[in-house]
Design an enzyme around this catalytic site. Structure first.
Site, short mmCIF file in Angstrom:
data_model
loop_
_atom_site.label_atom_id
_atom_site.label_comp_id
_atom_site.label_asym_id
_atom_site.label_seq_id
_atom_site.Cartn_x
_atom_site.Cartn_y
_atom_site.Cartn_z
N GLU A 175 1.02 -1.17 -0.02
CA GLU A 175 -0.06 -0.16 -0.01
C GLU A 175 0.90 1.23 0.00
O GLU A 175 1.86 1.21 0.22
CB GLU A 175 -0.82 0.16 1.15
CG GLU A 175 -0.23 0.27 2.56
CD GLU A 175 -0.86 0.72 3.62
OE1 GLU A 175 -1.49 1.89 3.32
OE2 GLU A 175 -1.22 0.13 4.62
N LYS A 215 -5.81 10.38 0.45
CA LYS A 215 -5.86 9.18 1.11
C LYS A 215 -7.17 8.55 0.58
O LYS A 215 -8.32 8.91 1.01
CB LYS A 215 -6.02 9.26 2.68
CG LYS A 215 -6.16 8.10 3.51
CD LYS A 215 -6.40 8.40 4.97
CE LYS A 215 -6.74 7.29 5.82
NZ LYS A 215 -6.80 7.50 7.16
N VAL A 225 -5.59 0.32 3.04
CA VAL A 225 -5.92 -1.05 2.69
C VAL A 225 -6.91 -1.59 1.81
O VAL A 225 -6.76 -2.26 0.94
CB VAL A 225 -5.88 -1.94 4.23
CG1 VAL A 225 -6.29 -3.22 4.22
CG2 VAL A 225 -4.15 -1.63 5.09
N ASP A 282 -16.96 5.56 13.78
CA ASP A 282 -15.95 5.86 13.03
C ASP A 282 -15.46 4.24 12.82
O ASP A 282 -14.64 3.67 13.95
CB ASP A 282 -14.83 6.57 13.48
CG ASP A 282 -13.43 6.51 12.75
OD1 ASP A 282 -13.40 5.85 11.68
OD2 ASP A 282 -12.83 7.48 12.94
N SER A 332 -13.30 1.71 10.00
CA SER A 332 -12.47 1.57 8.74
C SER A 332 -13.04 0.96 7.58
O SER A 332 -13.54 -0.19 7.87
CB SER A 332 -11.02 1.28 8.93
OG SER A 332 -10.45 1.19 7.95
N ALA A 333 -13.35 1.46 6.50
CA ALA A 333 -13.57 0.71 5.40
C ALA A 333 -12.92 -0.49 5.15
O ALA A 333 -13.29 -1.46 4.34
CB ALA A 333 -13.75 1.71 4.25
N ASP A 334 -11.73 -0.49 5.70
CA ASP A 334 -10.75 -1.69 5.48
C ASP A 334 -11.50 -2.88 5.93
O ASP A 334 -11.27 -3.87 5.40
CB ASP A 334 -9.36 -1.51 6.40
CG ASP A 334 -8.39 -0.43 5.98
OD1 ASP A 334 -8.71 0.01 5.02
OD2 ASP A 334 -7.46 -0.40 6.54
N LYS A 370 -3.98 -1.60 15.10
CA LYS A 370 -3.23 -0.91 16.10
C LYS A 370 -4.29 -0.92 17.49
O LYS A 370 -5.25 -0.62 17.54
CB LYS A 370 -3.18 0.66 15.73
CG LYS A 370 -2.24 0.66 14.68
CD LYS A 370 -2.15 2.04 13.86
CE LYS A 370 -1.97 1.95 12.60
NZ LYS A 370 -3.16 1.79 11.57
N1 PSU Z 1 -0.80 1.05 9.21
C1 PSU Z 1 0.23 1.93 9.37
N2 PSU Z 1 0.19 3.18 8.80
C2 PSU Z 1 -0.91 3.55 8.29
C3 PSU Z 1 -1.93 2.78 7.99
C4 PSU Z 1 -1.93 1.70 8.31
O1 PSU Z 1 1.15 1.52 9.98
O2 PSU Z 1 -0.90 4.91 7.59
C5 PSU Z 1 -2.98 3.45 7.18
C6 PSU Z 1 -3.50 2.11 6.21
O3 PSU Z 1 -3.35 2.66 4.82
C7 PSU Z 1 -4.83 1.81 6.58
C8 PSU Z 1 -5.33 3.22 7.26
O4 PSU Z 1 -5.81 1.36 5.61
O5 PSU Z 1 -4.24 3.62 7.99
C9 PSU Z 1 -6.74 3.29 7.79
O6 PSU Z 1 -7.22 4.68 7.94
P1 PSU Z 1 -8.63 4.57 8.36
O7 PSU Z 1 -8.59 4.32 9.65
O8 PSU Z 1 -8.90 6.09 8.38
O9 PSU Z 1 -9.52 3.79 7.68
MN MN Z 2 -11.97 6.09 9.77
#
Ligand code: PSU
Ligand code: MN
Length: 305
Positions: free
Chosen positions: A25, A86, A106, A138, A140-142, A159
């Site tokens: 990614e 992003k 992701v 909130d 994540s769409a992941d 995390k």
């Molecule tokens: N893991 C990391 N650093 C990052 C991310 C994940 O160590 O920057 C990123 C990935 O691209 C993941 C995104 O898909 O954060 C998730 O963002 P959000 O929580 O806004 O969906």
């Molecule tokens: Mn989010």
């Protein structure tokens, strides 16, 4: 209309020959790490994939094309574009239409990898259910992407800035296998332990590859999440990282950080609060994931059709 896919020559050659390819990614480059460590890490991860017998394909959107594999010049340019979009599932079409530069999360990397015919993807951590999601919504769409796009994603767990039990619940609801590698416990990104048992455990790349192929044979949509613990020598133990996370989370609340800003803000705050130690751990775990993803991709490429 043909798909706006632009393959790096080495990636095209590997895919045509049925050799293993690992997708990588780019949001981790533009939004996850500071310059120049972001560029150095991206190069080191690609080198790790090559050393492990696969071809790396870093994915990003530039000039109205989805790039499947970047040249060293393109990679360096992206690493110096902190205002890149992003991109998640919601943003991919718009970014392509407007010709902007976008880094894939992701979710978006899974979509692009699948379009390109790549089945394995290595990253650091996935997005998940944020703490307080019962108020903020909130999520994540992941997680939803893992439920619908057939790519095996190797991450170091989720995390600990997230609500990990809720993240596991959403993954279960969407039918996503969560497979801890080599241990029973779900790893938590900077730490090997989370205090939570992972739903599934695998001890070899071959088992994960076979499960991936079995799902495809059954016509099951969706991917697999492989949770690979950070190497012991690089980890920040839970007792040390949890108070730092709490401090970063209260800073985010105090500053009204929301939506796409949350994850990058927390990563940058934790980097500052640990005086760079979180970044060293992040780099070590990404390299470790690149090795495992390469081994899985090799097993899939070697499997009898
Ligand atoms: N893991 C990391 N650093 C990052 C991310 C994940 O160590 O920057 C990123 C990935 O691209 C993941 C995104 O898909 O954060 C998730 O963002 P959000 O929580 O806004 O969906
Ligand atoms: Mn989010």
């Amino acid at each position: 209309m043909t798909l706006p896919l632009c393959f790096a020559p080495e990636v095209r050659a590997a895919l045509d020959a049925g050799r293993p390819v690992v997708a990588l990614e780019s949001t981790i480059i533009t939004h996850g790490m500071p310059w120049p460590q972001n560029y150095e890490t991206a190069q080191a991860v690609e080198a790790e994939v090559r050393a492990a017998g696969a071809t790396p394909a870093t994915i990003a959107v530039m000039g109205g094309q989805i790039h499947i594999g970047l040249s060293p010049q393109e990679l360096e340019k992206l690493a110096q574009t902190p205002d890149a979009m992003k991109l998640s599932r919601a943003d991919l079409g718009f970014c392509l239409a407007t010709g902007q530069t976008g880094a894939t999360t992701v979710a978006a990397t899974m979509i692009c990898a699948h379009l390109a015919g790549i089945s394995v993807f290595a990253t650091g951590g996935i997005g998940g259910v944020h703490r307080g999601a019962e108020d903020s919504f909130d999520i994540s769409a992941d997680l939803l992407e893992l439920g619908q796009t057939p790519v095996t994603v190797v991450a170091a767990g989720a995390k600990a800035i997230l609500d990990l039990p809720k993240t596991l619940e959403v993954l279960e609801t969407h039918g996503v296998p969560v497979i801890a590698f080599g241990q029973d416990e779900l790893p938590a990104f900077w730490s090997r332990r989370s205090g939570l048992k992972a739903p599934l455990r695998a001890d070899s790349a071959a088992e994960i590859a076979t499960a991936h192929l079995m799902r495809a044979r059954m016509g099951l949509n969706g991917g697999q999440l492989v949770a690979n613990p950070i190497p012991a020598e690089a980890e920040i133990p839970r007792e040390e990282i949890v108070p730092v996370i709490e401090a970063a989370l209260s800073d985010a609340t105090a500053q009204g950080i929301a939506a796409k800003e949350v994850t990058p803000f927390l990563l940058a705050r934790i980097y500052a609060l640990t005086e760079g130690r979180s970044l060293a751990a992040n780099i070590a775990l990404v390299l470790n994931n690149a090795r495992l993803a390469s081994a899985i991709a090799r097993e899939i490429a070697d499997a009898p059709m």
